[in-house]
Design an enzyme around this catalytic site. Structure first.
Site, PDB file in Angstrom:
ATOM      1  CD  GLU A 134      -2.551   1.450   0.137  1.00 32.03           C
ATOM      2  OE1 GLU A 134      -2.455   2.375  -0.716  1.00 32.03           O
ATOM      3  OE2 GLU A 134      -3.750   0.663   0.036  1.00 32.03           O
ATOM      4  CE  LYS A 210       5.141   7.139  -5.860  1.00 27.63           C
ATOM      5  NZ  LYS A 210       5.613   8.442  -5.428  1.00 27.63           N
ATOM      6  N   GLY A 307       7.042  11.089   3.226  1.00 27.87           N
ATOM      7  CA  GLY A 307       7.301  11.425   4.211  1.00 27.87           C
ATOM      8  C   GLY A 307       7.307   9.954   5.247  1.00 27.87           C
TER       9      GLY A 307
HETATM   10  N1  LIG Z   1      10.245   8.239   2.048  1.00 25.46           N
HETATM   11  C1  LIG Z   1       8.892   8.279   1.582  1.00 25.46           C
HETATM   12  O1  LIG Z   1       8.469   9.434   1.545  1.00 25.46           O
HETATM   13  C2  LIG Z   1       8.601   7.018   0.821  1.00 25.46           C
HETATM   14  C3  LIG Z   1       7.172   7.082   0.272  1.00 25.46           C
HETATM   15  C4  LIG Z   1       6.801   5.897  -0.184  1.00 25.46           C
HETATM   16  C5  LIG Z   1       7.600   4.976  -0.479  1.00 25.46           C
HETATM   17  N2  LIG Z   1       8.717   4.964   0.067  1.00 25.46           N
HETATM   18  C6  LIG Z   1       9.630   3.762  -0.327  1.00 25.46           C
HETATM   19  O2  LIG Z   1       9.814   3.140   0.862  1.00 25.46           O
HETATM   20  C7  LIG Z   1      11.315   2.574   0.712  1.00 25.46           C
HETATM   21  C8  LIG Z   1      12.316   3.339   1.960  1.00 25.46           C
HETATM   22  O3  LIG Z   1      12.223   4.808   1.767  1.00 25.46           O
HETATM   23  P1  LIG Z   1      13.326   5.459   2.630  1.00 25.46           P
HETATM   24  O4  LIG Z   1      12.645   7.329   2.345  1.00 25.46           O
HETATM   25  O5  LIG Z   1      13.097   5.257   3.897  1.00 25.46           O
HETATM   26  O6  LIG Z   1      14.509   5.410   2.147  1.00 25.46           O
HETATM   27  P2  LIG Z   1      15.924   5.683   2.800  1.00 25.46           P
HETATM   28  O7  LIG Z   1      17.071   5.831   1.829  1.00 25.46           O
HETATM   29  O8  LIG Z   1      15.728   6.818   3.904  1.00 25.46           O
HETATM   30  O9  LIG Z   1      16.063   4.397   3.671  1.00 25.46           O
HETATM   31  C9  LIG Z   1      16.664   3.230   3.190  1.00 25.46           C
HETATM   32  C10 LIG Z   1      17.406   2.664   4.220  1.00 25.46           C
HETATM   33  O10 LIG Z   1      17.884   1.169   3.723  1.00 25.46           O
HETATM   34  C11 LIG Z   1      19.484   1.111   3.949  1.00 25.46           C
HETATM   35  N3  LIG Z   1      19.656  -0.006   3.245  1.00 25.46           N
HETATM   36  C12 LIG Z   1      19.823   0.231   1.884  1.00 25.46           C
HETATM   37  N4  LIG Z   1      20.394  -1.102   1.353  1.00 25.46           N
HETATM   38  C13 LIG Z   1      20.595  -1.770   2.461  1.00 25.46           C
HETATM   39  C14 LIG Z   1      21.234  -3.211   2.821  1.00 25.46           C
HETATM   40  N5  LIG Z   1      21.768  -3.650   1.779  1.00 25.46           N
HETATM   41  N6  LIG Z   1      21.450  -3.436   4.051  1.00 25.46           N
HETATM   42  C15 LIG Z   1      20.902  -2.963   4.972  1.00 25.46           C
HETATM   43  N7  LIG Z   1      20.192  -1.686   4.829  1.00 25.46           N
HETATM   44  C16 LIG Z   1      20.291  -1.083   3.663  1.00 25.46           C
HETATM   45  C17 LIG Z   1      19.871   2.288   3.884  1.00 25.46           C
HETATM   46  O11 LIG Z   1      21.133   2.443   4.402  1.00 25.46           O
HETATM   47  C18 LIG Z   1      18.763   3.259   4.461  1.00 25.46           C
HETATM   48  O12 LIG Z   1      19.055   3.729   5.903  1.00 25.46           O
HETATM   49  C19 LIG Z   1      11.739   2.851  -0.420  1.00 25.46           C
HETATM   50  O13 LIG Z   1      11.460   1.742  -1.524  1.00 25.46           O
HETATM   51  C20 LIG Z   1      10.831   4.315  -1.164  1.00 25.46           C
HETATM   52  O14 LIG Z   1      10.596   4.005  -2.448  1.00 25.46           O
HETATM   53  C21 LIG Z   1       9.223   5.894   0.633  1.00 25.46           C
HETATM   54  N1  LIG Z   2       9.774  11.182  -4.252  1.00 20.87           N
HETATM   55  C1  LIG Z   2       8.316  10.904  -4.128  1.00 20.87           C
HETATM   56  C2  LIG Z   2       8.293  10.189  -2.741  1.00 20.87           C
HETATM   57  C3  LIG Z   2       7.138   9.343  -2.458  1.00 20.87           C
HETATM   58  O1  LIG Z   2       6.751   8.067  -3.242  1.00 20.87           O
HETATM   59  C4  LIG Z   2       7.451  11.992  -4.036  1.00 20.87           C
HETATM   60  O2  LIG Z   2       7.893  13.255  -4.215  1.00 20.87           O
HETATM   61  O3  LIG Z   2       6.371  11.976  -4.122  1.00 20.87           O
HETATM   62 NA    NA Z   3      -1.022   4.262  -0.452  1.00 20.19          NA
END
Ligand SMILES: NC(=O)c1ccc[n+]([C@@H]2O[C@H](COP(=O)([O-])OP(=O)(O)OC[C@H]3O[C@@H](n4cnc5c(N)ncnc54)[C@H](O)[C@@H]3O)[C@@H](O)[C@H]2O)c1
Ligand SMILES: N[C@@H](CCO)C(=O)O
Ligand code: NA
Length: 449
Positions: A134, A210, A307
């Site tokens: 989700e 997406k 976020g």
């Molecule tokens: N940040 C957002 O707003 C958001 C929104 C929707 C979806 N997502 C998705 O959620 C996921 C995480 O996003 P995020 O913003 O937390 O990213 P981020 O870069 O802040 O966190 C990823 C973490 O994973 C760790 N990592 C990467 N490879 C690794 C490995 N091999 N072993 C151990 N740790 C490892 C990194 O060191 C980092 O701390 C992504 O797939 C992103 O697309 C993020």
């Molecule tokens: N980079 C993305 C993060 C959430 O998927 C955005 O700006 O919406």
């Molecule tokens: Na959602």
């Protein structure tokens, strides 16, 4: 995987990655363990968090005994894996490892799902493992489960969404302050919306991932990002925004997936929307997804698309939902929980899309020019909905011929719905006319469903 909850043992949760989203998920699973357990109806336990460096400083102090660098061992011990590392590898291999052994997976990894979603779903279907994502579209907004479950008795015909917060923020800034693209991008970076390398957002790749996920779930077919036509917002100028505004439109980057009798068209591009359209009022970094279904009609889902904290809400919702299913394992066979069978739906080229165009051009200011332009559209079976000459029309709508002579004439045309291919060919022919000095911008328009 063991059937932990059925035996009274806590359900063992392993978390991969403790970044923006992962750290928030870890905090809730530790600090709110009682609440999450009561929502599940059975005890849960976070048994480990795989990170790159156990010594790295973190905003929320994760209990040291939870941290590990051995992600594979964690996958093998857990009943449910939450993947929040992002990227294709090692996330893909770890998710595959979990699913192949029947372990449930919750992830927010749109980049991975847009490339390997169909394949990962089939691993899940083969082993009976649950796979939920989700958070991957619209962050906190509940949109995938409504599509997969609430609307599963209906036929979805179109999904149209603002699914990238960074680009919506940039376009909104340009619209509300007159800022240039580069300045709006710099502000988005300063506020932490856009990353230092903003390519995936501004070139539309994040929205395209997406769109592939939305299309796959809405039309029950394993589309990938390769099936999505993609144009970003880097070519949208302050002048485009201003001209759109003067005509009562706003420019949004939309992910649009729609189905017809021949197949489905998946596309991402900047789009003109009338200011009265529900998606036009989505400001700042917010996301919204507009769904059209045969019986339900029009629906709209709105909220925070990014976020750490908002996204963690969607992850934890999936965790509770999956954990409930694992708890009630024998009563609810997991195979009943998948997306149903894939159907055979062809991904059509964008040329087959039916859309409206807005064309802004400068033409020589002499007699017969408008007739010549109109003839080109007619030759390509494109009919004109409206035509404006803003440079030569005074406020009360009277044509000011003196002004036109001085400035040359700007002509803005909005077409009726036509095939993308015909519209494209129309613009190519217009550019070749002697009387057309320049085609300033060509944008697609979404007016009605
Ligand atoms: N940040 C957002 O707003 C958001 C929104 C929707 C979806 N997502 C998705 O959620 C996921 C995480 O996003 P995020 O913003 O937390 O990213 P981020 O870069 O802040 O966190 C990823 C973490 O994973 C760790 N990592 C990467 N490879 C690794 C490995 N091999 N072993 C151990 N740790 C490892 C990194 O060191 C980092 O701390 C992504 O797939 C992103 O697309 C993020
Ligand atoms: N980079 C993305 C993060 C959430 O998927 C955005 O700006 O919406
Ligand atoms: Na959602």
């Amino acid at each position: 995987m063991s059937n932990a909850t059925a035996s009274g043992e806590p359900l063992k949760i392993g978390l991969l990655g403790a970044g923006n989203v992962g750290a928030q998920v870890a905090r809730t699973l530790v600090e709110e363990r009682e609440l999450i357990s009561s929502r599940v109806g059975a005890p849960i336990k976070l048994i480990g968090i795989a990170v790159r460096d156990v010594q790295a400083p973190r905003d929320w102090k994760i209990p040291g005994e939870l941290l590990t660098t051995d992600a594979e061992a964690l996958v093998d011990q857990a009943d449910l894996i939450i993947e929040l590392m992002g990227g294709l590898e090692p996330a893909g291999a770890l998710i595959e490892r979990a699913l192949r052994s029947g372990t449930a997976v919750v992830t927010g990894n749109k980049a991975l799902l847009a490339v390997r979603g169909g394949e990962l779903s089939s691993f899940a279907a083969e082993s009976g493992a649950l796979l939920r994502f989700e958070a991957s579209v619209g962050g906190a907004i509940p949109i995938l489960r409504p599509i997969q479950e609430s609307l599963s008795g209906d036929r979805i015909t179109k999904v149209m969404g603002i699914v990238n917060g960074t680009t919506n923020y940039i376009l909104d800034q340009m619209d509300s302050t007159g800022a240039a693209f580069d300045d709006a991008l710099a502000e988005a970076q300063r506020l932490g919306y856009a990353e230092s390398d903003p390519t995936a957002d501004v070139e539309g790749h994040d929205a395209a991932a997406k769109a592939a996920i939305l299309g796959a779930l809405a039309f029950h077919a394993p589309f990938s990002i390769d099936d999505v036509y993609c144009e970003g917002i880097t070519a949208v100028s302050a002048a485009d925004i201003e001209a759109a505004a003067a005509s009562g439109y706003v420019i949004k980057l939309l992910a649009i997936v729609e189905k017809n009798d021949d197949g489905a068209i998946l596309r991402v591009h900047p789009t003109l929307l009338p200011r009265t359209h529900p998606l036009a009022s989505v400001r700042g970094a917010f996301n919204a997804v507009f769904v059209v279904a045969e019986n339900a009609g029009e629906l709209m889902f709105y909220g925070q698309g990014a976020g750490g904290l908002p996204t963690s809400s969607a992850i934890l919702g999936d965790v509770v939902s999956v954990a409930r299913r694992l708890h009630g394992d024998s009563a609810h066979p997991v195979s009943a929980d998948t997306n149903g069978k894939w159907e055979s739906v062809r991904a059509l080229p964008v040329d087959e899309a039916r859309t409206q165009y807005y064309i802004d051009m400068e033409v020589a200011d002499r007699e017969g020019v408008i007739a010549e332009v109109a003839q080109v559209l007619a030759d390509h079976h494109v009919s004109i909905e409206s035509m404006r000459q803003p440079g030569s029309v005074s406020i009360d709508g009277e044509v000011d011929t003196e002004a036109a002579r001085v400035r040359g004439a700007v002509v803005q045309i909005v077409t009726h719905l036509a095939r993308e291919k015909d519209l494209h060919d129309t613009v190519v022919t217009l550019k070749g006319l002697d009387v057309v000095r320049a085609v300033n911008s060509v944008l697609r328009v979404e007016v009605e469903q």
